[in-house]
Design a protein around this motif. Sequence first.
Motif, short mmCIF file in Angstrom:
data_model
loop_
_atom_site.label_atom_id
_atom_site.label_comp_id
_atom_site.label_asym_id
_atom_site.label_seq_id
_atom_site.Cartn_x
_atom_site.Cartn_y
_atom_site.Cartn_z
N UNK A 1 0.82 -1.21 0.00
CA UNK A 1 0.00 0.00 0.00
C UNK A 1 0.86 1.26 0.00
N UNK A 2 1.94 1.26 0.76
CA UNK A 2 2.83 2.43 0.77
C UNK A 2 3.41 2.69 -0.61
N UNK A 3 3.75 1.61 -1.28
CA UNK A 3 4.41 1.75 -2.57
C UNK A 3 3.43 2.05 -3.71
N UNK A 4 2.28 1.38 -3.72
CA UNK A 4 1.39 1.46 -4.88
C UNK A 4 -0.03 1.92 -4.57
N UNK A 5 -0.41 1.99 -3.33
CA UNK A 5 -1.79 2.33 -2.98
C UNK A 5 -2.09 3.80 -3.17
N UNK B 1 -2.09 5.28 0.24
CA UNK B 1 -1.04 4.80 1.13
C UNK B 1 -1.56 3.75 2.09
N UNK B 2 -1.07 3.78 3.32
CA UNK B 2 -1.45 2.79 4.34
C UNK B 2 -2.78 3.08 5.01
N UNK B 3 -3.45 4.17 4.63
CA UNK B 3 -4.68 4.58 5.32
C UNK B 3 -5.73 3.47 5.43
N UNK B 4 -6.04 2.71 4.36
CA UNK B 4 -7.05 1.65 4.51
C UNK B 4 -6.64 0.57 5.53
N UNK B 5 -5.36 0.24 5.57
CA UNK B 5 -4.88 -0.74 6.54
C UNK B 5 -4.98 -0.18 7.95
N UNK C 1 -17.31 -3.15 13.89
CA UNK C 1 -17.58 -4.11 12.83
C UNK C 1 -16.52 -3.93 11.74
N UNK C 2 -15.79 -4.99 11.38
CA UNK C 2 -14.71 -4.85 10.41
C UNK C 2 -15.15 -4.92 8.95
N UNK C 3 -16.43 -5.14 8.65
CA UNK C 3 -16.86 -5.39 7.27
C UNK C 3 -16.48 -4.25 6.33
N UNK C 4 -16.84 -3.02 6.66
CA UNK C 4 -16.56 -1.88 5.76
C UNK C 4 -15.05 -1.63 5.62
N UNK C 5 -14.28 -1.62 6.72
CA UNK C 5 -12.84 -1.45 6.55
C UNK C 5 -12.17 -2.59 5.79
N UNK C 6 -12.66 -3.83 5.94
CA UNK C 6 -12.13 -4.95 5.16
C UNK C 6 -12.40 -4.74 3.68
N UNK C 7 -13.62 -4.30 3.34
CA UNK C 7 -13.95 -4.02 1.94
C UNK C 7 -13.06 -2.91 1.38
N UNK C 8 -12.85 -1.85 2.17
CA UNK C 8 -12.00 -0.75 1.72
C UNK C 8 -10.56 -1.20 1.52
N UNK C 9 -10.07 -2.03 2.42
CA UNK C 9 -8.70 -2.54 2.27
C UNK C 9 -8.60 -3.43 1.04
N UNK C 10 -9.60 -4.26 0.82
CA UNK C 10 -9.63 -5.12 -0.37
C UNK C 10 -9.55 -4.26 -1.64
N UNK C 11 -10.37 -3.23 -1.72
CA UNK C 11 -10.38 -2.35 -2.89
C UNK C 11 -9.04 -1.63 -3.05
N UNK C 12 -8.45 -1.20 -1.95
CA UNK C 12 -7.16 -0.52 -2.01
C UNK C 12 -6.07 -1.46 -2.52
N UNK C 13 -6.12 -2.71 -2.09
CA UNK C 13 -5.13 -3.69 -2.57
C UNK C 13 -5.32 -3.96 -4.06
N UNK C 14 -6.57 -4.06 -4.50
CA UNK C 14 -6.81 -4.25 -5.93
C UNK C 14 -6.27 -3.07 -6.72
#
Length: 135
Positions: free
Chosen positions: A36-40, A43-47, A59-72
């Motif tokens: 995420x630091x390199x390509x997101x 940056x690391x904000x979603x993590x 509830x981790x559902x929304x942050x997990x979805x946001x992290x998933x999208x950031x990784x994609x």
Amino acid sequence: MPDQYDVPDRHHGGGLGSREEIAYVCDQLEHIGAALEMYGPAGRAPLEHLLAALRDGEDPAAPLDALHEALLAAGDAAGIHGRARGLNPQGVTPATPDEWVLLCPAHQCSRHIWPDGPAAPRCRISGLPLRRERL
């Protein structure tokens, strides 16, 4: 008729699916942060947002979805929802287990490891010692 434990559901307050995803994030924390630091784009904000939500017991559902999208967006082809889980749980080598297992202290993730000494390692997210449970 299947009961609530038969069908993983990551969108309802920490179901089996989200526990597996949190275990994956925990196991790959450094790799995810570096990607995420390199390509997101953010940056690391979603993590960091996911880690804060977990520490606060949200509830981790929304942050997990946001992290998933950031990784994609960062070029990870599978993100966190698409990871194939092998026969060995995240963080566990195929060693012979003893009679104890170390588990998430907050019951938020499914990651577990076998004890390799008298002191329990700490959770990478909360910093609390992993809890021991007899098999």
